[in-house]
Design a protein around this motif. Structure first.
Motif, PDB file in Angstrom:
ATOM      1  N   ILE A 180       0.836  -1.205   0.000  1.00 42.17           N
ATOM      2  CA  ILE A 180       0.000   0.000   0.000  1.00 42.17           C
ATOM      3  C   ILE A 180       0.868   1.251   0.000  1.00 42.17           C
ATOM      4  CG2 ILE A 180      -1.709   1.310   1.319  1.00 42.17           C
ATOM      5  CD1 ILE A 180      -2.741  -1.361   2.349  1.00 42.17           C
ATOM      6  N   ARG A 181       1.916   1.207   0.821  1.00 40.71           N
ATOM      7  CA  ARG A 181       2.763   2.384   0.917  1.00 40.71           C
ATOM      8  C   ARG A 181       3.460   2.668  -0.421  1.00 40.71           C
ATOM      9  NH1 ARG A 181       6.239   1.880   5.981  1.00 40.71           N
ATOM     10  NH2 ARG A 181       4.410   0.806   6.776  1.00 40.71           N
ATOM     11  N   THR A 182       3.806   1.634  -1.136  1.00 37.98           N
ATOM     12  CA  THR A 182       4.491   1.845  -2.418  1.00 37.98           C
ATOM     13  C   THR A 182       3.522   2.299  -3.494  1.00 37.98           C
ATOM     14  OG1 THR A 182       5.577  -0.186  -1.772  1.00 37.98           O
ATOM     15  CG2 THR A 182       6.276   0.799  -3.858  1.00 37.98           C
ATOM     16  N   ILE A 183       2.324   1.730  -3.475  1.00 34.38           N
ATOM     17  CA  ILE A 183       1.431   1.994  -4.605  1.00 34.38           C
ATOM     18  C   ILE A 183       0.727   3.346  -4.471  1.00 34.38           C
ATOM     19  CG2 ILE A 183      -0.681   0.899  -3.718  1.00 34.38           C
ATOM     20  CD1 ILE A 183       0.233  -0.050  -7.118  1.00 34.38           C
ATOM     21  N   GLN A 184       0.567   3.813  -3.232  1.00 33.85           N
ATOM     22  CA  GLN A 184      -0.239   5.024  -3.081  1.00 33.85           C
ATOM     23  C   GLN A 184       0.275   6.253  -3.834  1.00 33.85           C
ATOM     24  OE1 GLN A 184      -1.621   4.994   0.913  1.00 33.85           O
ATOM     25  NE2 GLN A 184      -3.409   4.163  -0.107  1.00 33.85           N
ATOM     26  N   PRO A 185       1.551   6.604  -3.663  1.00 31.80           N
ATOM     27  CA  PRO A 185       2.021   7.766  -4.429  1.00 31.80           C
ATOM     28  C   PRO A 185       1.881   7.539  -5.931  1.00 31.80           C
ATOM     29  CG  PRO A 185       3.836   6.705  -3.240  1.00 31.80           C
ATOM     30  CD  PRO A 185       2.580   6.056  -2.792  1.00 31.80           C
ATOM     31  N   LYS A 186       1.954   6.274  -6.343  1.00 36.53           N
ATOM     32  CA  LYS A 186       1.818   6.000  -7.774  1.00 36.53           C
ATOM     33  C   LYS A 186       0.389   6.245  -8.241  1.00 36.53           C
ATOM     34  CE  LYS A 186       5.783   3.161  -7.840  1.00 36.53           C
ATOM     35  NZ  LYS A 186       6.506   2.000  -8.192  1.00 36.53           N
ATOM     36  N   TYR A 187      -0.559   5.872  -7.398  1.00 35.42           N
ATOM     37  CA  TYR A 187      -1.953   6.145  -7.747  1.00 35.42           C
ATOM     38  C   TYR A 187      -2.225   7.648  -7.789  1.00 35.42           C
ATOM     39  CZ  TYR A 187      -3.723   1.357  -7.614  1.00 35.42           C
ATOM     40  OH  TYR A 187      -3.985   0.052  -7.895  1.00 35.42           O
ATOM     41  N   ALA A 188      -1.608   8.373  -6.849  1.00 34.29           N
ATOM     42  CA  ALA A 188      -1.785   9.830  -6.823  1.00 34.29           C
ATOM     43  C   ALA A 188      -1.297  10.414  -8.143  1.00 34.29           C
ATOM     44  CB  ALA A 188      -1.033  10.430  -5.650  1.00 34.29           C
ATOM     45  N   GLU A 189      -0.179   9.892  -8.604  1.00 35.12           N
ATOM     46  CA  GLU A 189       0.408  10.342  -9.862  1.00 35.12           C
ATOM     47  C   GLU A 189      -0.549  10.036 -11.032  1.00 35.12           C
ATOM     48  OE1 GLU A 189       4.053  10.958 -10.256  1.00 35.12           O
ATOM     49  OE2 GLU A 189       3.801  11.325 -12.404  1.00 35.12           O
ATOM     50  N   ALA A 202       2.343   2.155 -11.703  1.00 36.94           N
ATOM     51  CA  ALA A 202       1.430   1.561 -10.725  1.00 36.94           C
ATOM     52  C   ALA A 202       1.202   0.085 -11.044  1.00 36.94           C
ATOM     53  CB  ALA A 202       0.109   2.310 -10.715  1.00 36.94           C
ATOM     54  N   ILE A 203       1.066  -0.213 -12.337  1.00 31.55           N
ATOM     55  CA  ILE A 203       0.801  -1.603 -12.728  1.00 31.55           C
ATOM     56  C   ILE A 203       1.979  -2.510 -12.351  1.00 31.55           C
ATOM     57  CG2 ILE A 203       0.550  -3.124 -14.746  1.00 31.55           C
ATOM     58  CD1 ILE A 203      -1.153  -0.865 -16.013  1.00 31.55           C
ATOM     59  N   ARG A 204       3.202  -1.975 -12.574  1.00 31.63           N
ATOM     60  CA  ARG A 204       4.391  -2.785 -12.250  1.00 31.63           C
ATOM     61  C   ARG A 204       4.383  -3.227 -10.793  1.00 31.63           C
ATOM     62  NH1 ARG A 204       8.032   0.285 -15.517  1.00 31.63           N
ATOM     63  NH2 ARG A 204       8.432   1.579 -13.703  1.00 31.63           N
ATOM     64  N   THR A 205       3.994  -2.295  -9.912  1.00 32.77           N
ATOM     65  CA  THR A 205       3.934  -2.643  -8.492  1.00 32.77           C
ATOM     66  C   THR A 205       2.782  -3.614  -8.231  1.00 32.77           C
ATOM     67  OG1 THR A 205       4.674  -0.408  -8.088  1.00 32.77           O
ATOM     68  CG2 THR A 205       3.865  -1.624  -6.185  1.00 32.77           C
ATOM     69  N   ARG A 206       1.655  -3.323  -8.869  1.00 28.06           N
ATOM     70  CA  ARG A 206       0.448  -4.102  -8.573  1.00 28.06           C
ATOM     71  C   ARG A 206       0.592  -5.561  -9.011  1.00 28.06           C
ATOM     72  NH1 ARG A 206      -3.896  -0.937 -10.936  1.00 28.06           N
ATOM     73  NH2 ARG A 206      -3.700  -2.293 -12.737  1.00 28.06           N
ATOM     74  N   ILE A 207       1.232  -5.767 -10.180  1.00 27.61           N
ATOM     75  CA  ILE A 207       1.282  -7.151 -10.656  1.00 27.61           C
ATOM     76  C   ILE A 207       2.298  -7.990  -9.886  1.00 27.61           C
ATOM     77  CG2 ILE A 207       0.343  -6.759 -12.975  1.00 27.61           C
ATOM     78  CD1 ILE A 207       3.101  -6.633 -14.084  1.00 27.61           C
ATOM     79  N   LYS A 208       3.104  -7.313  -9.035  1.00 27.63           N
ATOM     80  CA  LYS A 208       4.003  -8.103  -8.190  1.00 27.63           C
ATOM     81  C   LYS A 208       3.288  -8.558  -6.930  1.00 27.63           C
ATOM     82  CE  LYS A 208       8.103  -5.606  -9.462  1.00 27.63           C
ATOM     83  NZ  LYS A 208       8.619  -4.329  -9.001  1.00 27.63           N
ATOM     84  N   PHE A 209       2.246  -7.820  -6.575  1.00 29.39           N
ATOM     85  CA  PHE A 209       1.615  -8.062  -5.281  1.00 29.39           C
ATOM     86  C   PHE A 209       0.973  -9.445  -5.183  1.00 29.39           C
ATOM     87  CE2 PHE A 209      -2.266  -7.544  -2.597  1.00 29.39           C
ATOM     88  CZ  PHE A 209      -1.610  -7.498  -1.380  1.00 29.39           C
ATOM     89  N   PHE A 210       0.131  -9.776  -6.164  1.00 29.24           N
ATOM     90  CA  PHE A 210      -0.626 -11.018  -6.023  1.00 29.24           C
ATOM     91  C   PHE A 210       0.250 -12.282  -6.103  1.00 29.24           C
ATOM     92  CE2 PHE A 210      -4.150  -8.135  -6.496  1.00 29.24           C
ATOM     93  CZ  PHE A 210      -4.939  -8.577  -5.442  1.00 29.24           C
TER      94      PHE A 210
END
Ligand code: ADP
Length: 644
Positions: free
Chosen positions: A218-227, A276-284
């Motif tokens: 969450i901490r990593t993805i949030q600033p990316k979503y803001a962007e 954002a996608i790069r971070t998200r697809i690592k999560f699952f």
């Protein structure tokens, strides 16, 4: 480019910072009206989830008590065995059918509870969303014109649609997932501990790891979503601006330049989204690994336990059935945990959206009225401007405008573009409030009376006439609403509009507006004049009402306008001075000040600015004094400098 700052992503920033706890406010102000539905949703959700856990448990019970017959039926339950105890029949098959019955009933009942849960949460979410949307619109509509000049329409549209819709996502899906998570974690955790607390500790081992992993995500993805949000705003603004200016783009053949600009912002959006996608697809996949480790360890420890007795430091019994229950529950436990991140995400998006919504709602309105303001009562229609000064922002636009107009008289405002003529009229309509001085109608200050009564007394025809989606007739009756067809036709005839209307494909029922038949500027103006005629206002305000019609039509309309203005107070701005020749008073404005006043004849005799303007229109350009031409050039230069 004036007024629009492309780098400013957030025009409501200032207001928004003052919004404390927007989610609490959302629930208290809007949610509280639908508490019943929310409670129904929560309770039904609780039972639905509990019932969902039952089939897996029954499988374990059936393995131990019915198939292997290691323990009596009631004792095979880790909890609640006492409840079924009195009803357990003797015999393997009877117990088998009892198990089937319980599982089938659990599915049926759970379906009922799921329906109720969906009904409750959706009722809650949809109603809150609807109320928020309509309230936000009402609040926005109430704001003064100054607000609309400053803010980008795209930004407001985005609040009214995207942000309001995003609330629903959290209020429905988010809350739903949250309750599922709670029930799953508490319910499954409790059951596992009740079955075998030692193995439960093993099965729950990955939970803290998952929590740490999720919060890191969450901490990593949030600033990316803001962007992403900020770049999508840029894309929208760019597209909106280009669609609006498509004619200019075509006529100046800047298509490829604009394509590049759109590509630039779109690329920025692409990059932000890709980040954002790069971070998200690592999560699952990461989560899958953690969950897998938990599964393997539980399977290993539990399997050894069942086959060879308690391994290592463990003590006590574990039945085959309960081992199966463990494996099934562990699986169902991990995934709702993984959703925790999404719930937080939805919550934060909803929070940001509520902040934007309340930020718009809380915008102070600079043009308001006292709660107990009386209605304006027009008796004679006398209008006075008493030393009025005004500026849209710091820069003064009007200075010491002072005049009075008796009821029934006509006042013409004349002067070069940018002199402040329209502004004088907008102040009467209270589109803006004066900075100094006051404006009175029949001795009542315009600020003291209700806005509604003031604007109802005024019939305003402006140079840019906007048509609403709807028929010609609806556009003429807009604001009057209850006029019958005859009155509409009468008004249209007076405005010289009847003829072209009857030539439209469906006459008065022809759809106009952006999606309907296109009307020329002059035709739109005539509809707008017909609208004013139908309204039959006490005071008529004409801001270049006939600027877009040809001279011949203008002459015809002018006759109707003269009739209309005959006994009522009338303000008229006109570029063609011949149309205001008969005005009782003419005010000549230049640079926001009245430089000349009098009747047409008096002003001609004076030989000042008016007489020169008249000379220009009469085609006597060669006879103009040099000083007049120089003044015009200076004015022109000022206006152009102001436009940059
Ligand atoms: P006129 O009707 O005589 O052409 P206006 O009253 O429309 O003049 O404008 C007077 C001045 O006020 C102009 O310099 C114009 O640029 C400025 N102005 C008009 N509307 C606005 C606005 N909404 N915000 C800021 N400045 C404005």
């Amino acid at each position: 480019m004036s007024g629009v700052d492309w780098d400013e992503d957030d025009p409501f920033e200032e207001q928004r910072e003052e919004i404390e706890n927007p989610m609490k406010r959302l629930f208290l102000e809007y949610g509280s009206n639908y508490t019943g539905a929310a409670i129904v949703g929560v309770i039904a959700s609780f039972f639905a989830r509990i019932l969902d856990l039952l089939p897996a448990l029954m499988l374990g019970v059936a393995i131990d008590a019915v198939i292997r017959q290691d323990v009596p039926y009631a004792e095979a339950f880790p909890v609640g065995g006492g409840l079924v105890g009195p009803y357990v029949p003797d015999g393997q098959m009877a117990q088998f059918w009892l198990t089937i019955g319980i599982i089938a009933s659990a599915f049926l009942l759970s379906a009922g509870f799921h329906w109720t849960r969906n009904w409750g949460f959706n009722t809650f979410a949809q109603n809150v969303q609807h109320d928020v949307r309509t309230d936000t619109y009402d609040e926005m509509q109430r704001l003064d014109m100054g607000f609309f000049a400053d803010k980008q329409t795209g930004e407001m549209m985005s609040i009214l649609s995207n942000d309001v819709n995003r609330l629903e996502k959290f209020l429905n899906d988010g809350m739903n997932s949250l309750f599922r998570l709670l029930v799953m974690v508490v319910g499954i955790g409790g059951l596992l501990l009740a079955i075998n607390w030692q193995l439960a500790l093993v099965a729950l081992l990955p939970v803290p790891l998952i929590a740490v992993f999720t919060s890191l995500f969450i901490r990593t993805i949030q600033p990316k979503y803001a962007e992403v949000r900020s770049t999508v705003g840029k894309v929208n603004s760019r597209l909106e601006n280009n669609l609006g200016g498509i004619q200019v783009i075509k006529s100046s053949t800047t298509e490829s330049y604009e394509s590049d600009r759109v590509e630039d912002v779109s690329r920025e959006y692409f990059d932000a989204n890709w980040g954002a996608i790069r971070t998200r697809i690592k999560f699952f996949p990461g989560l899958r690994v953690l969950a897998g480790i938990g599964f393997v360890i539980t399977f290993m420890v539990g399997g050894l336990w069942v086959t060879q007795g308690p391994p290592g430091p463990f003590t006590g019994d574990l039945s085959t059935g309960m081992f199966v229950v463990f494996i099934l529950y562990t699986q169902r436990f991990i995934w709702p945990m993984a959703q925790f991140g999404q719930i937080i995400n939805m919550y934060q998006r909803a929070r940001a959206s509520s902040e934007r919504i309340f930020g718009l709602m809380d915008q102070p309105n600079r043009v308001g009225e006292e709660p107990d303001a009386p209605d304006l009562e027009v008796t004679e229609g006398r209008v006075e401007y008493d030393d009025v000064s005004f500026g849209y922002d710091a820069e003064p636009i009007l200075e010491d405008i002072d005049f009075s107009l008796e009821g029934g008289e006509t006042l013409a405002l004349v002067g070069p573009t940018g002199a402040g003529k329209s502004t004088v009229l907008k102040l009467l309509l209270r589109m803006y409030d004066v900075d100094e001085g006051e404006i009175r109608v029949d001795s009542q200050r315009v600020q003291d009376v209700t806005l509604r009564s003031l604007r109802e007394s005024l019939g305003y025809v402006s140079q840019d006439t906007f048509l609403f989606y709807g028929s010609v007739e609806e556009n003429i009756t807009y604001g009057t609403f209850d006029a019958d067809r005859e009155a509409v036709i009468e008004a249209a005839k007076m405005a010289e509009a009847h003829e072209f209307i009857t030539n439209l494909p469906e006459g008065y029922d022809t759809e106009v507006g952006e999606r309907g038949v296109k009307l020329s500027g002059g035709q739109r103006q005539r509809l707008s004049i017909a609208r004013a005629i139908l309204k039959d206002p006490d005071i008529l305000v004409l801001d270049e009402a006939t600027s877009d019609v040809d001279t011949e039509t203008e002459m015809l309309i002018q006759r109707s306008i003269d009739d209309l203005a005959e006994d009522r107070t009338t303000f008229a701005i006109a570029h063609r001075l011949s149309t205001i020749k008969d005005a009782d008073q003419v005010l000549v404005l230049e640079g926001g000040e009245i430089v000349e006043r009098g009747t047409h004849e008096e002003l001609l005799e004076n030989g000042g600015l008016y007489s020169h303007l008249w000379g220009v229109q009469a085609g006597e350009i060669d006879e103009l004094p040099q000083e007049f031409i120089e003044r015009a050039q200076r004015r022109q230069a000022r206006t152009e400098a102001g436009d940059d």
